[in-house]
Design a protein around this motif. Structure first.
Motif, PDB file in Angstrom:
ATOM      1  N   ASP A   1       0.823  -1.214   0.000  1.00 31.87           N
ATOM      2  CA  ASP A   1       0.000   0.000   0.000  1.00 31.87           C
ATOM      3  C   ASP A   1       0.857   1.263   0.000  1.00 31.87           C
ATOM      4  N   VAL A   2       1.961   1.240   0.762  1.00 31.88           N
ATOM      5  CA  VAL A   2       2.872   2.389   0.790  1.00 31.88           C
ATOM      6  C   VAL A   2       3.504   2.586  -0.586  1.00 31.88           C
ATOM      7  N   LEU A   3       3.875   1.487  -1.225  1.00 30.18           N
ATOM      8  CA  LEU A   3       4.437   1.560  -2.575  1.00 30.18           C
ATOM      9  C   LEU A   3       3.413   2.149  -3.552  1.00 30.18           C
ATOM     10  N   TRP A   4       2.188   1.676  -3.480  1.00 26.79           N
ATOM     11  CA  TRP A   4       1.140   2.184  -4.370  1.00 26.79           C
ATOM     12  C   TRP A   4       0.883   3.676  -4.130  1.00 26.79           C
ATOM     13  N   GLU A   5       0.867   4.080  -2.873  1.00 30.52           N
ATOM     14  CA  GLU A   5       0.657   5.490  -2.546  1.00 30.52           C
ATOM     15  C   GLU A   5       1.736   6.363  -3.179  1.00 30.52           C
ATOM     16  N   LYS A   6       2.987   5.897  -3.128  1.00 31.23           N
ATOM     17  CA  LYS A   6       4.092   6.655  -3.724  1.00 31.23           C
ATOM     18  C   LYS A   6       3.965   6.678  -5.245  1.00 31.23           C
ATOM     19  N   ILE A   7       3.597   5.561  -5.840  1.00 27.20           N
ATOM     20  CA  ILE A   7       3.451   5.507  -7.291  1.00 27.20           C
ATOM     21  C   ILE A   7       2.375   6.482  -7.763  1.00 27.20           C
ATOM     22  N   THR A   8       1.250   6.510  -7.066  1.00 28.56           N
ATOM     23  CA  THR A   8       0.161   7.398  -7.478  1.00 28.56           C
ATOM     24  C   THR A   8       0.480   8.864  -7.204  1.00 28.56           C
ATOM     25  N   GLU A   9       1.403   9.103  -6.272  1.00 28.48           N
ATOM     26  CA  GLU A   9       1.868  10.475  -6.040  1.00 28.48           C
ATOM     27  C   GLU A   9       2.665  10.964  -7.252  1.00 28.48           C
ATOM     28  N   VAL A  10       3.460  10.064  -7.825  1.00 25.40           N
ATOM     29  CA  VAL A  10       4.288  10.414  -8.987  1.00 25.40           C
ATOM     30  C   VAL A  10       3.482  10.320 -10.283  1.00 25.40           C
TER      31      VAL A  10
END
Length: 384
Positions: free
Chosen positions: A370-379
């Motif tokens: 989930d943390v990885l996905w959150e960062k991806i969607t931020e970028v």
């Protein structure tokens, strides 16, 4: 435009890097695989390039060397602290194997990922040096970041509080680029949270024996031979299960040994059943490393008999001092005495078992995914 490419490169440098990668790759694919292109990469072997193969073999040999001669392992980790992240990374990746570095960079460019998630410092280094730099995310499976893991990445994850808080004291880290997540244990581990006697019946071993799993990492190098040889001479109701990993010579040696009538002796080669064996055991005994996490997950105490590097020492310290479920005993003779005591008086093991069970919730790859996905969607906000 095609889908965003999220790459998970697997590296064999001791199995402590492979297992966390397998965990998060599976979880991320299940939760978000329909939104992005997930690339699972056996990075050093899939192209057949001889330089890449040799480099992975070299770092695997280093792990085995550190297991055999711990002084060299400690010296190697101390040297990275002296020279720092940039120099240590340059030497380890580019100076030792310049042709492998060129081949690795070429391979990474060919894949052209938008995101690279690494559990080993080398693949993060390649990603950071691509012409079109992807989003880089690195998970450190150790107790704290060593210098090679302190090379720049856009997002960092770690599972142990000591390492997380120590990282935050450094200028390059803050609560936005350093996240603490549960330990990325293999997802299959959750399938074995069942009754030990049921597992023992399935494995064909005595249900009521005090059961010990012994291991020295994936290469079976260390004190496992002496410990096993001593334990199978005991006149106690023991089940002794040494896991030899890829050490075929050790496994063949064990098949020739005869235990006492009271002891059940079941050596294994490298096995996919390791989680099942750990879940069925009462105690783990062997080298420090991420296998301590698996033992703890199943509520089992552990005796640490060897630390090949300062990294492994810090991992042992976490389970000994922070969690409270492990003890360190480097003497084979005293370790066997300790096991005798646990076998005859199981209540001596109870406090360690209680602490291991209390730590059970600190495992799993859901939060990290989930943390990885959150960062991806931020970028890449277009994914939302």
């Amino acid at each position: 435009m095609g889908k965003i490419k999220v790459m998970f490169p697997f590296v064999e440098a001791g199995f402590g890097h492979i297992m966390p990668m397998k965990s998060i790759e599976q979880t991320f694919r299940r939760k978000y695989g329909d939104r992005v292109e997930v690339i699972s990469s056996n990075f050093y072997t899939e192209t057949g390039d001889k330089h890449l193969k040799k480099y992975e073999q070299m770092i695997s040999r280093q792990v085995r060397l550190f297991d055999r001669i711990t002084l060299i392992g400690h010296a190697a980790t101390i040297s990275t602290e002296i020279f720092g992240a940039a120099i240590s990374s340059f030497v380890s990746v580019r100076m030792f194997a310049p042709f492998a570095y060129k081949a690795a960079l070429k391979h990474m460019e060919e894949i052209s990922p938008d995101v690279v998630f690494s559990t080993h410092w080398a693949t993060n280094y390649y990603a950071e040096h691509m012409k079109k730099k992807p989003l880089t995310v690195m998970y450190c499976p150790d107790a704290q970041l060593n210098e090679l893991f302190e090379y720049h990445s856009d997002l960092n994850m770690i599972s142990m509080p000591y390492g997380y808080l120590k990282a935050l004291r450094k200028k390059q880290y803050n609560k936005q680029n350093m996240k603490m997540v549960p330990f990325l244990i293999r997802n299959e581990a959750f399938d074995y949270c069942i009754d030990k006697k049921e597992l023992r019946r399935k494995l064909g071993i005595p249900e009521d024996n005090f059961t010990i799993v012994l291991a020295e990492g994936g290469y079976g190098i260390g004190k496992i031979a002496k410990l096993s040889e001593a334990l199978i001479k005991e006149h106690l109701p023991l089940t002794v299960i040494p896991v030899c990993g890829k050490n075929e010579k050790l496994y063949n040696h064990f098949t020739k040994l005869k235990p006492t009538e009271e002891v059940t002796f079941r050596p294994y080669r490298f096995t996919e059943q390791i989680l099942e064996l750990e879940a069925a055991a009462d105690l783990f005994c062997g080298k420090s490393g991420n296998i301590l996490a698996e033992s703890t997950f199943f509520g089992n105490p552990s005796i640490v008999t060897n630390c090949a590097t300062l990294i492994e020492k810090k991992i042992a310290d976490h389970y000994i001092n922070t969690v409270g479920c492990s003890v360190k005993e480097l003497s084979v003779k005293r370790a066997v005495k300790m096991i005798e005591g646990f076998t005859e008086n199981p209540e001596l093991l109870a406090p360690y078992k209680k602490e291991a069970e209390a730590y059970h919730e600190n495992f799993g790859s859901e939060k990290a995914a989930d943390v990885l996905w959150e960062k991806i969607t931020e970028v890449y906000p277009e994914l939302l």
